[in-house]
Design a protein around this motif. Structure first.
Motif, mmCIF file in Angstrom:
data_model
loop_
_atom_site.group_PDB
_atom_site.id
_atom_site.type_symbol
_atom_site.label_atom_id
_atom_site.label_comp_id
_atom_site.label_asym_id
_atom_site.label_seq_id
_atom_site.Cartn_x
_atom_site.Cartn_y
_atom_site.Cartn_z
ATOM 1 N N ILE A 1119 0.831 -1.208 0.000
ATOM 2 C CA ILE A 1119 0.000 0.000 0.000
ATOM 3 C C ILE A 1119 0.863 1.254 0.000
ATOM 4 C CG2 ILE A 1119 -1.746 1.266 1.303
ATOM 5 C CD1 ILE A 1119 -2.746 -1.410 2.362
ATOM 6 N N SER A 1120 1.917 1.253 0.807
ATOM 7 C CA SER A 1120 2.774 2.440 0.857
ATOM 8 C C SER A 1120 3.486 2.654 -0.472
ATOM 9 C CB SER A 1120 3.781 2.298 1.995
ATOM 10 O OG SER A 1120 4.601 1.152 1.800
ATOM 11 N N LEU A 1121 3.910 1.584 -1.148
ATOM 12 C CA LEU A 1121 4.547 1.737 -2.454
ATOM 13 C C LEU A 1121 3.563 2.269 -3.481
ATOM 14 C CD1 LEU A 1121 7.033 1.328 -4.222
ATOM 15 C CD2 LEU A 1121 6.251 -1.014 -4.656
ATOM 16 N N TYR A 1122 2.331 1.803 -3.441
ATOM 17 C CA TYR A 1122 1.319 2.318 -4.375
ATOM 18 C C TYR A 1122 1.041 3.799 -4.126
ATOM 19 C CZ TYR A 1122 -3.267 3.153 -6.416
ATOM 20 O OH TYR A 1122 -4.309 3.685 -7.120
ATOM 21 N N GLU A 1123 0.997 4.201 -2.852
ATOM 22 C CA GLU A 1123 0.738 5.605 -2.549
ATOM 23 C C GLU A 1123 1.892 6.506 -2.981
ATOM 24 O OE1 GLU A 1123 0.018 5.563 1.593
ATOM 25 O OE2 GLU A 1123 -2.088 4.962 1.420
ATOM 26 N N ARG A 1124 3.125 5.972 -2.962
ATOM 27 C CA ARG A 1124 4.271 6.798 -3.349
ATOM 28 C C ARG A 1124 4.492 6.812 -4.857
ATOM 29 N NH1 ARG A 1124 9.393 4.817 -0.248
ATOM 30 N NH2 ARG A 1124 8.376 2.802 -0.546
ATOM 31 N N ALA A 1125 4.283 5.665 -5.521
ATOM 32 C CA ALA A 1125 4.661 5.565 -6.928
ATOM 33 C C ALA A 1125 3.499 5.389 -7.874
ATOM 34 C CB ALA A 1125 5.630 4.386 -7.121
ATOM 35 N N PRO A 1139 11.203 3.800 -5.917
ATOM 36 C CA PRO A 1139 12.221 3.981 -4.874
ATOM 37 C C PRO A 1139 13.159 2.785 -4.817
ATOM 38 C CG PRO A 1139 10.054 4.583 -4.064
ATOM 39 C CD PRO A 1139 9.840 3.967 -5.412
ATOM 40 N N GLU A 1140 14.341 3.025 -4.368
ATOM 41 C CA GLU A 1140 15.342 1.971 -4.315
ATOM 42 C C GLU A 1140 14.916 0.871 -3.334
ATOM 43 O OE1 GLU A 1140 20.145 1.493 -3.358
ATOM 44 O OE2 GLU A 1140 19.124 3.454 -3.230
ATOM 45 N N GLY A 1141 15.074 -0.342 -3.765
ATOM 46 C CA GLY A 1141 14.701 -1.476 -2.929
ATOM 47 C C GLY A 1141 13.232 -1.823 -2.969
ATOM 48 N N SER A 1142 12.472 -1.258 -3.906
ATOM 49 C CA SER A 1142 11.027 -1.521 -3.949
ATOM 50 C C SER A 1142 10.734 -2.961 -4.317
ATOM 51 C CB SER A 1142 10.351 -0.575 -4.939
ATOM 52 O OG SER A 1142 10.492 0.763 -4.535
ATOM 53 N N VAL A 1143 11.486 -3.517 -5.280
ATOM 54 C CA VAL A 1143 11.249 -4.913 -5.691
ATOM 55 C C VAL A 1143 11.499 -5.850 -4.515
ATOM 56 C CG1 VAL A 1143 11.962 -6.734 -7.268
ATOM 57 C CG2 VAL A 1143 11.802 -4.373 -8.080
ATOM 58 N N GLN A 1144 12.575 -5.594 -3.790
ATOM 59 C CA GLN A 1144 12.865 -6.433 -2.638
ATOM 60 C C GLN A 1144 11.802 -6.282 -1.559
ATOM 61 O OE1 GLN A 1144 15.377 -8.442 -2.932
ATOM 62 N NE2 GLN A 1144 15.232 -9.437 -0.930
ATOM 63 N N SER A 1145 11.329 -5.053 -1.370
ATOM 64 C CA SER A 1145 10.289 -4.810 -0.367
ATOM 65 C C SER A 1145 8.998 -5.517 -0.733
ATOM 66 C CB SER A 1145 10.062 -3.311 -0.215
ATOM 67 O OG SER A 1145 9.005 -3.052 0.678
ATOM 68 N N VAL A 1146 8.609 -5.433 -2.006
ATOM 69 C CA VAL A 1146 7.387 -6.114 -2.446
ATOM 70 C C VAL A 1146 7.546 -7.631 -2.336
ATOM 71 C CG1 VAL A 1146 5.916 -6.536 -4.452
ATOM 72 C CG2 VAL A 1146 6.656 -4.221 -3.922
ATOM 73 N N THR A 1147 8.734 -8.121 -2.659
ATOM 74 C CA THR A 1147 8.968 -9.567 -2.552
ATOM 75 C C THR A 1147 8.823 -10.041 -1.112
ATOM 76 O OG1 THR A 1147 10.497 -9.449 -4.422
ATOM 77 C CG2 THR A 1147 10.627 -11.388 -3.016
ATOM 78 N N ALA A 1174 -8.051 -6.398 -3.420
ATOM 79 C CA ALA A 1174 -7.778 -5.001 -3.765
ATOM 80 C C ALA A 1174 -6.347 -4.624 -3.400
ATOM 81 C CB ALA A 1174 -8.772 -4.090 -3.051
ATOM 82 N N ARG A 1175 -5.868 -5.080 -2.234
ATOM 83 C CA ARG A 1175 -4.492 -4.759 -1.853
ATOM 84 C C ARG A 1175 -3.492 -5.463 -2.763
ATOM 85 N NH1 ARG A 1175 -8.408 -2.444 0.968
ATOM 86 N NH2 ARG A 1175 -7.746 -1.499 2.945
ATOM 87 N N LEU A 1176 -3.801 -6.693 -3.140
ATOM 88 C CA LEU A 1176 -2.883 -7.426 -4.006
ATOM 89 C C LEU A 1176 -2.823 -6.820 -5.407
ATOM 90 C CD1 LEU A 1176 -1.057 -9.865 -3.621
ATOM 91 C CD2 LEU A 1176 -2.873 -11.308 -4.515
ATOM 92 N N ALA A 1177 -3.887 -6.161 -5.821
ATOM 93 C CA ALA A 1177 -3.890 -5.512 -7.141
ATOM 94 C C ALA A 1177 -2.892 -4.372 -7.223
ATOM 95 C CB ALA A 1177 -5.293 -5.000 -7.460
ATOM 96 N N CYS A 1178 -2.405 -3.890 -6.078
ATOM 97 C CA CYS A 1178 -1.400 -2.820 -6.102
ATOM 98 C C CYS A 1178 -0.119 -3.279 -6.785
ATOM 99 C CB CYS A 1178 -1.094 -2.357 -4.682
ATOM 100 S SG CYS A 1178 -2.485 -1.558 -3.850
ATOM 101 N N VAL A 1179 0.113 -4.595 -6.861
ATOM 102 C CA VAL A 1179 1.289 -5.094 -7.563
ATOM 103 C C VAL A 1179 1.278 -4.645 -9.014
ATOM 104 C CG1 VAL A 1179 2.460 -7.207 -8.320
ATOM 105 C CG2 VAL A 1179 1.527 -7.060 -6.013
ATOM 106 N N PHE A 1180 0.102 -4.572 -9.618
ATOM 107 C CA PHE A 1180 -0.003 -4.196 -11.024
ATOM 108 C C PHE A 1180 -0.128 -2.689 -11.221
ATOM 109 C CE2 PHE A 1180 -2.011 -8.327 -10.295
ATOM 110 C CZ PHE A 1180 -1.236 -9.133 -11.107
ATOM 111 N N LEU A 1181 -0.604 -1.980 -10.210
ATOM 112 C CA LEU A 1181 -0.892 -0.560 -10.390
ATOM 113 C C LEU A 1181 0.270 0.345 -10.014
ATOM 114 C CD1 LEU A 1181 -4.555 -0.395 -9.020
ATOM 115 C CD2 LEU A 1181 -3.804 -0.394 -11.395
#
Length: 1409
Positions: A1119-1125, A1139-1147, A1174-1181
């Motif tokens: 959720i925080s990554l979606y709100e920022r990016a 942001p740096e490290g986003s892929v690792q954070s999402v993983t 809905a929260r999981l859809a943030c991966v695509f958005l």
């Protein structure tokens, strides 16, 4: 000619007629006026004749004819008439270029809803009858005396015309309109036009039998001799339609009709009381409503109780017949016989003497509707059937004089009476009513909230007005009522009893829970031009403020200066003084700002100090006991203590500026027996003084008094060695005093433990801001530990004595808490030597703690965990019926007596303090851990933890934080035992589950506990035993069992889970970094929980707006990554811009979610399935290609498979909006836009797009895809074997949306939807279109026309493949090459349907030629 005020006079010609003028004079003036030729000021206008519709003077004029073209055959659905508008709205601005006719045509669009096709009845065969000839020139005049109606009266006065019509209908043997009775039957009128016969209960299908004749169709206006036959024919047709309908259809039609009618009209008809027939027995009258409901079956409910406030009077029907009128008053009935010599008493006038009769007995009222509540002077509800004597004074009211008691409306009226006694009596009665209402004593007797009703009626303003009364009795009653409104005795008792618990001094501010509506006036304005909250508050009226916050409202009404005047000038009785102090205490609990206003009120605290907390007083003041002035009062000291909890500055102000420090020395230095006060009050004053000192010590203040009064404190502490007798009347007060003393010593010890750290910081700060070290050092408190240890050993020995057991169990928690605080601060001292203390800790364990844990009394107390728990019993913590958002309370009503969390039998204070001491000792001496394993293995503790794991508590309850402390300490003890003890490790999964469900429960102020639980328990691999010993492989086998043989999982769970277990430390770091915004709150909470008193700023916890962490915290990195990016319109950013490290954070986030879904799915039940999706859809958005990263895609595939398992899929409801979103449709629209832009035909993204297209969800999303986003059909290449959802979820039931079916057909014909591009939706569209065009179900004309049209267009398609697929489609088949089966040829029934449609098309074309 002269003109005056618009009236014209002609001198010498015309004059105003006078009363003395004769008829000849008036005619002469008329001739003069006509001869002058002056135009008349008045014109005679012929008004339209309503019967003929035209002017009589214009007989030859052509009448207008209104014609309506294209009038529909069917009557359209009626809609309720628009509400009446204000007459002032008609005066709106009109422009010159507005055409009135166009305006009328634009607004008057309802003519087609009124008129429909009218077929004139054939009256050619109807005979024409001429009126009968009579010999009278005029009709015979109807005299009243001749009007002897043969119709029995049905109640109420009826006109002559109505009586004549009823008699005429009886003569014609027709059914009367208004309840005329025949022998052996009873007619009840629900509506004037509808009556139901009730002599026998009819069967369900015969309740509208034609034998009873029509009730809604009278035949009036048909004319002719066959009107009765025609009426019966119409009735039989209606009856046949009703009998053919099912109960559900009747209910649906009833709802539709009620929705079309004006709600006010429906309420009026329902409120009509059916007329009662004379001579009907009482049994039929009592069962009238029930029989009527049985008779009309699914008709309109004639008795619908409405929710009304308790002061409103609703019409109630008597259960008995009206009482017979009493005979007129006779002379012998008079209590005093008139004498002959009395003037004008020779003639008896019964009408004037009726008032001296005895009141009639109250009539029994058998009704389900609410009645007006009446109360006696003690605030008790008086039932309408109670017959009380009149000497009680409860019958002195005008309405319903036979009923005893006063209604709230009458009490309000009496409170404004000119009689002082009446005002005082009314206010005191309201006070008693409020007291009982706040104690929930009216729940079974009254509907609605008494407190809310009184506040809406203006009680707050009434009390404030009454406080200004010059009469002391009225003012005292107003103060009593104000205390009853604001103060809850149960809440105060609960707060006082928990003061000696772990962190018991802290409390939540009692602020309103309801948030005010945001004003839209400032919307769109710059930040500089917007009004501040203070400016908006100043614009509000007192009523608006009090409606949202009662305390803030009364503060705006200048209540504090008035209370100061009452205390300082009026000097009321002791009871009023106690009430005023209680009201001030409740105001101080509201917030720190309210406490500051109390402190700032001129001369208020000074008056309390000088009058009720004097430094000197004489013993002679006790003799009269008529005044508490000049004597110490315990509630005054309690007021100071509550004010001190608002903050360290308020506490310092009380101690240093207002003289509280001197009062503490004066009241605590002598013994309570030497205070020259009543013994109970002396103990209460001493207890409150210790509590105020404890609050000051919690800020590190007033510690110099500890050095001065140290001998006295030790003497009082040593007095606890004496045996306690349960028969002592003052034993509870003595125990409370000792508990308050131990609480004080605990906080003094914590302050002394911080002295060395502050001294070191002061030296190294070099001028930077640093709190000064307190005057008390660690050496000042080391002498207390042996004394408390001796008392603790004595308590363990006293547990075996049944006489001493109860008092010992009450003192044990305070002793244990002091020992825990002492050892926790000891380990932070530079002089601490662990080796030297090991023997002391082992001795404490063997001589005190182990015997205490194994004692039968302690086990018996621990067995009450579940019954006293507020978490396991959420109904006990629900707000009562009298709880108001504008006047919040703790909701502790009945807890002390009913066995709640704070009851005397509660195990929570003892078990919490014991776990606190055990955790502190095991931090110093790890070898003692295994000796305490029996506590975590107790069946009562394990059962309690299991119940907590399944509970859903009320998260807004303030007292829950004490139970959270116990759960936290149990989990921290488990972190020490699980890695080393095999027996305790068997419950590791239970501990982990409790930690997961507990995190969203933690209230504001517990951020430190949340941080510690996440750091030590939640991501600890020792608490996830499934990750060891073949757990991931077992998850693989479970996933294989859930999948079909033809559809194996794309990604096995074993390797993913094994990798997630390895990455647990990194996952913990990821989540802690995303909770960094809580760091300031966590640091403040740490100082509070670790006893760092010099750093505490207030004992008021943050405002209780909800839990510290959201319930969906596992999705926080996404959720925080979606709100920022993420972009709000669905367009994402590139991966390199994230942001740096986003892929690792999402993983890490997806790994943790997968672990929870597989092994802790019960912990995520608080998150709805639609919220998970809905929260999981943030991966695509949140990015354009983040979902294409291999680790992200593997984990997302696995989570998608978990969310689409059959149980989870059935629970997924996309029609309800997920938390935080307006609707799922908006999110789905963003997903479709993102798919079109960046998906590249990804199957995972395609499965997320296909999931909401299931048939059971709203057609809006399917319409959006095939309408606005039809372009994505080319890239939605998910194969049938890749879809984890059964294809039947998309094809069944058949589609009934005509626009969607047309879109399906258009997509197929135009080639936008092809099997090679979108196999799943190709099969779905074929299935729905094939089912629709060959359906044999009866449908409306419009649906049938669309069905025939699509079938014809399908037959004439030039694309032979598509034509064959549409005509010969049979069933979806996942294993088939094309994804579906086809017929070799059309079945006969379908072939005949096709030929019929084609033949009808050919015939229509030939007719056209």
């Amino acid at each position: 000619m002269a003109t005056t005020q618009g009236i014209t006079y002609y001198r010498g010609m015309i004059k105003r007629p006078k009363p003395t003028d004769s008829e000849a004079d008036i005619l002469r003036e008329q001739e003069t006026f006509l001869a002058s030729g002056t135009p008349s000021k008045v014109n005679v206008v012929r008004r339209t004749d309503k019967r003929t519709g035209h002017l009589e003077s214009a007989k030859g004029d052509q009448r207008d004819v209104v014609t309506i073209q294209d009038l529909p055959d069917d009557l359209p659905t009626l809609t309720p008439a628009p509400p009446k508008k204000s007459r002032l709205k008609g005066e709106r601005v009109r422009f010159e270029d507005e055409d009135p006719s166009e305006l009328l045509d634009r607004h008057d669009t309802h003519i087609s809803a009124v008129l429909s096709k009218i077929i004139e009845r054939d009256t050619s065969s109807t005979p024409v009858t001429l009126p009968a000839f009579t010999g009278l020139a005029f009709p015979k005049v109807l005299h009243r005396l001749e009007m002897e109606s043969p119709v029995p009266s049905t109640g109420g006065k009826r006109s002559i015309f109505a009586q004549q019509i009823a008699a005429q209908r009886i003569n014609e043997k027709k059914t009367p309109l208004y309840g005329v009775h025949s022998s052996g039957s009873k007619v009840v009128n629900v509506f004037p036009e509808c009556s139901v016969k009730m002599d026998e209960p009819p069967s369900r299908l015969d309740r509208f039998s034609a034998l009873a004749g029509p009730r809604l169709v009278s035949g009036q206006g048909l004319g002719g001799s066959d009107s009765t036959v025609e009426t019966l024919k119409i009735h039989q047709e209606n009856q046949a339609k009703v009998q053919a309908m099912s109960k559900e259809e009747i209910l649906e039609e009833q709802k539709r009709l009620l929705a079309q009618l004006d709600p006010k009209l429906v309420d009026f008809v329902r409120s009509r009381k059916a007329p009662r027939a004379p001579g009907s027995d009482s049994q039929d009258e009592r069962g009238r409503e029930q029989q009527l409901q049985e008779a009309i079956g699914t008709g309109v409910d004639t008795e619908e109780p409405m929710e009304r406030p308790v002061e409103e009077h609703m019409e109630a029907e008597d259960d008995e017949e009206d009482p017979t009128p009493q005979p007129p008053m006779k002379e012998e009935d008079l209590p005093v016989k008139p004498q002959k010599e009395w003037v004008h008493m020779d003639k008896l006038e019964p009408d004037k003497l009726e008032w001296i009769r005895d009141l009639p007995a109250p009539r029994r009222r058998g009704t389900k509707t609410a009645m007006q509540a009446r109360f006696d002077f003690s605030g008790n509800v008086i039932l309408p059937t109670m017959d009380l004597p009149t000497h009680l004074g409860l019958h002195h009211h005008g309405e319903e004089p036979e009923l005893a008691g006063y209604s709230l409306q009458e009490l309000f009226l009496l409170s404004r009476s000119q009689m002082t006694q009446q005002r005082s009596l009314a206010l005191s009665t309201l006070a008693h009513i409020l007291t009982k209402a706040r104690a929930s004593e009216f729940v079974a007797a009254l509907k609605g909230s008494v407190v809310a009703t009184l506040l809406d009626a203006g009680l707050l303003f009434l009390l404030r007005y009454s406080l200004d009364d010059n009469v002391e009795g009225v003012m005292s009653s107003a103060v009593q009522a104000l205390r009853a409104l604001l103060v809850s005795s149960d809440d105060e008792e609960c707060l006082d009893s928990t003061l000696s618990w772990l962190h018991g001094l802290a409390s939540f501010p009692l602020l309103p829970t309801a948030k005010e509506d945001e004003d839209d006036e400032d919307e769109g304005l710059p930040e500089v031009m917007r009004e501040t909250a203070e400016e908006k508050e100043e614009k509000k009226t007192d009523y608006d403020v009090a409606r949202t916050d009662v305390i803030k409202g009364i503060l705006r009404m200048k209540l504090l200066p008035r209370l100061r005047y009452i205390l300082e000038v009026v000097r009321p009785s002791p009871r009023v003084v106690q009430d005023v102090l209680a009201v001030l205490t409740r105001i101080a609990r509201h917030s720190s700002s309210a406490a500051t206003q109390v402190l700032d009120c001129p001369r208020l605290i000074e008056t309390v100090m000088s009058e009720f907390l004097p430094c000197t007083w004489a013993a002679s003041n006790l003799l009269g006991t008529q005044s508490v002035y000049g004597l110490p009062v315990a509630n005054a000291m309690k007021l100071l203590r509550v004010l001190a909890t608002a903050g360290r500055h308020a506490c310092a102000r009380l101690l240093n500026s207002l003289g509280a420090r001197e009062r503490l020395s004066r009241l605590l230095a002598p013994k309570p027996q030497e205070l020259q006060l009543e013994p109970g009050e002396a103990l209460r004053v001493s207890t409150e003084a210790y509590r105020l000192w404890a609050v000051a010590a919690s800020y590190g203040q007033a510690c110099d008094l500890y050095i001065d009064l140290y001998p006295i404190l030790v003497t009082v502490l040593q007095s606890a060695h004496r045996p306690w007798s349960p028969s002592e009347a003052l034993l509870p007060l003595e125990l409370q005093r000792l508990q308050a003393l131990l609480t004080l010593l605990t906080y003094v010890t914590n302050t002394a433990g911080c002295h060395q750290e502050l001294q070191t910081g002061l030296v190294s700060s070099q001028g930077a801001e640093c709190p000064p070290p307190p005057p008390v050092t660690w050496g000042h408190v080391t002498g207390l530990q042996p004394t408390v240890l001796g008392l603790l050993k004595g308590c363990v020995r006293a547990l075996g004595d049944p006489v001493q057991r109860e008092s010992t169990l009450r003192l044990l928690p305070s002793y244990l808490l002091y020992m825990g605080a002492f050892y926790s601060q000891l380990s932070a001292q530079s002089s601490f030597s662990p080796v030297e203390r090991l023997q002391e800790l082992e001795m404490l364990t063997s001589e005190v703690l182990v015997p205490l844990l194994s004692h039968e009394a302690v086990h018996r107390l621990i067995n009450n965990l579940k019954s006293c728990s507020a978490v396991c019993n959420p109904q006990s913590s629900f707000p009562g019926p009298e709880a108001l958002p504008s006047l919040p309370n703790l909701g502790c009503s009945g807890w002390m007596s009913a066995g709640g969390l704070a009851a005397l039998s509660s195990p929570f204070p003892l078990l919490t303090s014991l776990c606190y001491l055990l955790y502190t000792l095991t931090s110093i001496h790890r070898g003692l851990v295994r000796k305490f394993r029996s506590l975590l293995l107790l069946e009562a503790v394990v059962g309690y933890l299991r119940a907590c794991g399944q509970a859903k508590p009320t998260l807004s309850h303030c007292i829950l934080r004490h139970e959270h402390h116990l759960l936290y300490l149990i989990l921290r003890l488990a972190t020490r035992l699980v890695p080393s003890d095999p027996e305790v490790s068997k419950h590791a999964a239970l501990f982990h589950h409790v930690s997961l469900v507990m995190l969203p429960w933690l209230l504001p102020g517990s951020e430190y506990l949340a941080h510690e639980i996440m750091s030590t328990v939640v991501f600890n691999k020792d608490f996830i035993p499934e990750g060891q010993g073949g757990g991931p492989e077992a998850a693989d086998l479970s996933a294989l069992r859930l999948q079909d043989c033809s559809s194996p999982p794309l990604q096995t769970l074993g390797p993913l889970l094994r990798e997630a277990c390895v990455q647990l430390p990194s996952i913990r770091g990821c989540y802690l970094s995303h909770l960094a915004h809580l760091e300031p709150a966590a640091l403040s909470s740490r100082d509070y929980h670790l006893g760092r008193t010099p750093w505490l700023s207030t004992q008021l916890l943050p405002e209780l707006t909800g839990p510290s962490l959201p319930s969906d915290w596992p999705f926080l990195p996404l959720i925080s990554l979606y709100e920022r990016a993420g972009a709000p319109d669905g367009g994402g950013l590139q991966v390199e811009s994230l942001p740096e490290g986003s892929v690792q954070s999402v993983t890490h986030c997806l790994q943790w979610l997968l672990l929870l879904e597989v092994w802790r799915d019960q912990a995520l039940t608080v998150v709805l399935p639609v919220a998970k999706l809905a929260r999981l859809a943030c991966v695509f958005l949140c990015s354009s290609d983040l979902f294409l990263e291999r680790p992200v895609q593997r984990l997302t595939w696995a989570l998608f498979r978990m969310l689409t398992r059959p149980p989870q899929l059935e629970a997924l409801d996309l029609n309800s909006p997920p938390p935080g979103l307006a609707s799922f449709s908006d999110l789905y629209s963003a997903l479709m836009g993102q798919f079109e832009a960046v998906s590249f035909g990804d199957p995972l993204f395609g499965c997320f797009i296909l999931l909401p297209l299931q048939r059971r969800y709203s057609a809006t999303m399917r319409l959006g895809l095939f309408g606005e986003h039809a372009g994505l059909l080319r890239s939605l290449g998910v194969m049938l074997d890749q879809l984890a959802i059964p294809i039947e979820k998309f094809t069944s039931p058949p589609e009934d949306s005509l626009p969607l079916l047309r879109l399906y057909f258009r997509a197929l014909v135009t080639g936008a939807l092809r099997q090679c591009w979108c196999p799943v939706l190709y099969v779905v569209a074929l299935s729905h279109l094939n089912t629709f065009i060959f359906s044999q179900d009866t449908a409306s004309q419009q649906v049938e026309a669309v069905r025939r049209s699509l079938l014809r267009k399908t037959y004439y398609l030039t694309d032979e493949v598509l034509r064959r697929h549409l005509l010969l489609f049979r069933l979806p088949q996942k294993d088939a090459e094309m994804g579906f089966d086809t017929f070799d040829q059309l079945p006969p029934i379908r072939q005949r349907k096709l030929e019929t449609v084609l033949l009808a098309k050919g015939v229509s074309e030939s007719e056209g030629d």
